[in-house]
Scaffold this motif. Structure first.
Motif, PDB file in Angstrom:
ATOM      1  N   THR A   1      -5.398   3.693  -8.087  1.00 61.60           N
ATOM      2  CA  THR A   1      -6.630   5.393  -8.214  1.00 61.60           C
ATOM      3  C   THR A   1      -4.818   6.056  -8.951  1.00 61.60           C
ATOM      4  O   THR A   1      -4.046   6.590  -8.474  1.00 61.60           O
ATOM      5  CB  THR A   1      -6.002   5.687  -6.922  1.00 61.60           C
ATOM      6  OG1 THR A   1      -7.113   5.135  -5.997  1.00 61.60           O
ATOM      7  CG2 THR A   1      -6.809   7.197  -7.136  1.00 61.60           C
TER       8      THR A   1
ATOM      9  N   THR B   1       1.060  -1.075  -0.067  1.00 63.82           N
ATOM     10  CA  THR B   1      -0.497  -0.220   0.444  1.00 63.82           C
ATOM     11  C   THR B   1       0.900   1.380  -0.069  1.00 63.82           C
ATOM     12  O   THR B   1       2.039   1.963   1.157  1.00 63.82           O
ATOM     13  CB  THR B   1      -0.908   0.245   0.983  1.00 63.82           C
ATOM     14  OG1 THR B   1      -1.736  -0.935   1.748  1.00 63.82           O
ATOM     15  CG2 THR B   1      -1.868   0.998   1.115  1.00 63.82           C
ATOM     16  N   GLN B   2       0.477   2.183  -1.514  1.00 64.19           N
ATOM     17  CA  GLN B   2       1.621   3.624  -1.054  1.00 64.19           C
ATOM     18  C   GLN B   2       1.012   4.041  -1.816  1.00 64.19           C
ATOM     19  O   GLN B   2       0.589   4.148  -3.069  1.00 64.19           O
ATOM     20  CB  GLN B   2       3.359   2.294  -1.579  1.00 64.19           C
ATOM     21  CG  GLN B   2       4.558   4.120  -1.693  1.00 64.19           C
ATOM     22  CD  GLN B   2       5.502   3.099  -2.498  1.00 64.19           C
ATOM     23  OE1 GLN B   2       5.395   1.571  -2.313  1.00 64.19           O
ATOM     24  NE2 GLN B   2       6.694   3.464  -2.381  1.00 64.19           N
ATOM     25  N   THR B   3       1.156   5.398  -1.970  1.00 64.16           N
ATOM     26  CA  THR B   3       1.112   6.757  -2.553  1.00 64.16           C
ATOM     27  C   THR B   3       2.322   7.223  -3.451  1.00 64.16           C
ATOM     28  O   THR B   3       3.639   7.184  -2.502  1.00 64.16           O
ATOM     29  CB  THR B   3       0.570   7.743  -1.300  1.00 64.16           C
ATOM     30  OG1 THR B   3      -0.664   7.295  -1.324  1.00 64.16           O
ATOM     31  CG2 THR B   3       1.107   9.504  -2.210  1.00 64.16           C
TER      32      THR B   3
ATOM     33  N   LYS C   1      -1.997  -2.190  -3.749  1.00 60.02           N
ATOM     34  CA  LYS C   1      -2.792  -0.691  -3.326  1.00 60.02           C
ATOM     35  C   LYS C   1      -2.551   0.203  -3.739  1.00 60.02           C
ATOM     36  O   LYS C   1      -1.904   0.733  -2.444  1.00 60.02           O
ATOM     37  CB  LYS C   1      -3.596  -0.602  -1.887  1.00 60.02           C
ATOM     38  CG  LYS C   1      -4.881   0.441  -2.020  1.00 60.02           C
ATOM     39  CD  LYS C   1      -6.014   0.328  -0.704  1.00 60.02           C
ATOM     40  CE  LYS C   1      -7.117   1.327  -0.607  1.00 60.02           C
ATOM     41  NZ  LYS C   1      -7.402   1.262   0.816  1.00 60.02           N
ATOM     42  N   LEU C   2      -1.903   1.157  -4.644  1.00 57.26           N
ATOM     43  CA  LEU C   2      -1.376   2.350  -4.939  1.00 57.26           C
ATOM     44  C   LEU C   2      -2.260   3.767  -5.372  1.00 57.26           C
ATOM     45  O   LEU C   2      -3.442   3.281  -5.804  1.00 57.26           O
ATOM     46  CB  LEU C   2      -0.817   1.690  -6.173  1.00 57.26           C
ATOM     47  CG  LEU C   2       0.253   0.828  -5.815  1.00 57.26           C
ATOM     48  CD1 LEU C   2       1.171   0.606  -7.437  1.00 57.26           C
ATOM     49  CD2 LEU C   2       1.297   1.099  -4.461  1.00 57.26           C
ATOM     50  N   THR C   3      -1.351   4.532  -5.197  1.00 54.53           N
ATOM     51  CA  THR C   3      -2.180   6.021  -4.829  1.00 54.53           C
ATOM     52  C   THR C   3      -1.345   6.532  -6.421  1.00 54.53           C
ATOM     53  O   THR C   3       0.146   6.781  -5.530  1.00 54.53           O
ATOM     54  CB  THR C   3      -2.261   6.942  -4.320  1.00 54.53           C
ATOM     55  OG1 THR C   3      -3.710   5.907  -3.337  1.00 54.53           O
ATOM     56  CG2 THR C   3      -3.297   7.987  -4.932  1.00 54.53           C
TER      57      THR C   3
ATOM     58  N   ASN D   1       4.603   9.398  -5.893  1.00 52.01           N
ATOM     59  CA  ASN D   1       4.605  10.720  -6.826  1.00 52.01           C
ATOM     60  C   ASN D   1       4.847   9.981  -8.387  1.00 52.01           C
ATOM     61  O   ASN D   1       6.311   9.826  -8.878  1.00 52.01           O
ATOM     62  CB  ASN D   1       5.032  11.865  -6.550  1.00 52.01           C
ATOM     63  CG  ASN D   1       5.424  12.751  -7.773  1.00 52.01           C
ATOM     64  OD1 ASN D   1       4.207  13.415  -8.007  1.00 52.01           O
ATOM     65  ND2 ASN D   1       6.449  14.316  -7.668  1.00 52.01           N
TER      66      ASN D   1
ATOM     67  N   GLU E   1      -3.990   9.835  -9.991  1.00 49.99           N
ATOM     68  CA  GLU E   1      -4.599  11.774 -10.223  1.00 49.99           C
ATOM     69  C   GLU E   1      -4.954  11.902 -11.942  1.00 49.99           C
ATOM     70  O   GLU E   1      -6.529  12.776 -12.124  1.00 49.99           O
ATOM     71  CB  GLU E   1      -3.607  12.158  -9.531  1.00 49.99           C
ATOM     72  CG  GLU E   1      -4.126  13.487  -9.471  1.00 49.99           C
ATOM     73  CD  GLU E   1      -2.621  14.354  -8.343  1.00 49.99           C
ATOM     74  OE1 GLU E   1      -3.249  15.534  -9.463  1.00 49.99           O
ATOM     75  OE2 GLU E   1      -2.154  14.707  -8.223  1.00 49.99           O
TER      76      GLU E   1
ATOM     77  N   THR F   1       0.239  10.027  -7.761  1.00 43.01           N
ATOM     78  CA  THR F   1      -0.124  11.699  -7.719  1.00 43.01           C
ATOM     79  C   THR F   1       0.588  12.236  -8.968  1.00 43.01           C
ATOM     80  O   THR F   1       1.287  11.537  -9.333  1.00 43.01           O
ATOM     81  CB  THR F   1       0.039  12.199  -6.248  1.00 43.01           C
ATOM     82  OG1 THR F   1       1.675  11.886  -6.347  1.00 43.01           O
ATOM     83  CG2 THR F   1      -0.857  11.564  -4.794  1.00 43.01           C
TER      84      THR F   1
END
Length: 233
Positions: free
Chosen positions: A196, A158-160, A176-178, A162, A198, A180
């Protein structure tokens, strides 16, 4: 009198044909198949998908997301336009704060507006900055290319991240990745990921049972996998 009426009818017919050469598009979600005709896109906050081959495409308004297969010429007069085009002969940037992604070829670019960003898979355009050039000759312009590649191989993470200006490749599974920022492209080869995004002009899906959500724009989606779910704003 009959000759006059015949001439008047012929002129009226010519006027109708001439007026039909440019197709005006506006609305919230518009899909149009071009057949060599010129197109004018208007309005605000619309999503436009133009397939086929168009002549001159002029984009006005604000905050429109546009995807075009092919055009002879592209003129962007609006502001905050997010546009992806497969192939185009020339681009005239008159508006401001626009993002343009060219998938193939090296169109001639004229910059008139401010804060416009062009992305090319080939990296270099032939272009003129109309604000500074004298018109004596064209100059080669290095585009701010987004060709950095970010490869993710982990699993159950699980990580956000850039993703601004990068080609993101996800090989792992059950992540589970976001992402940005605005990624140049996102390619998902793994399975059972929840991603997800952006913003990006292109999403490639080769894996299976992935759940993908993009928060803005109208990206081109190539799904050759199995059981994937893609949703947008």
């Amino acid at each position: 009198m009959k000759q006059f009426l015949s001439l008047l009818g012929a002129l009226f017919t010519l006027t109708l044909v001439a007026g039909a050469e440019t197709v005006r598009l506006s609305g919230e979600n518009v899909i149009y198949a071009a057949r060599g005709n010129d197109i004018l896109i208007e309005g605000a906050h619309g999503n436009f998908v133009i397939s086929g081959s168009a002549g001159k495409v002029t984009v006005r308004g604000q905050h429109n997301d546009v995807v075009i297969s092919e055009a002879a010429e592209l003129i962007i007069e609006g502001d905050h336009i997010d546009l992806t085009i497969e192939r185009v002969g020339g681009i005239d940037l008159i508006g401001h704060h626009n993002d343009v992604a060219v998938q193939s070829g090296r169109p001639v670019v004229t910059r008139r507006g401010q804060h416009n960003n062009i992305v090319s898979t080939e990296g270099v355009f032939e272009g003129v900055d109309a604000n500074t050039a004298t018109g004596a000759s064209n100059t080669r312009e290095e585009v701010v290319t987004r060709t950095k590649t970010l490869t993710l191989d982990g699993s159950a993470v699980t990580q956000t991240i850039n993703a601004e200006g990068q080609d993101v490749i996800l090989n792992g599974g059950a992540n589970k990745l976001t992402l940005t920022g605005r990624a140049n492209s996102v390619t998902i080869n793994g399975a059972a990921n929840k991603v997800t995004i952006e913003s990006t002009p292109l999403i490639n899906i080769n894996g299976a049972t992935n759940v993908i959500h993009y928060r803005s724009g109208n990206p081109r989606i190539n799904d050759v996998g199995f059981g994937n779910k893609v949703s947008g704003p």
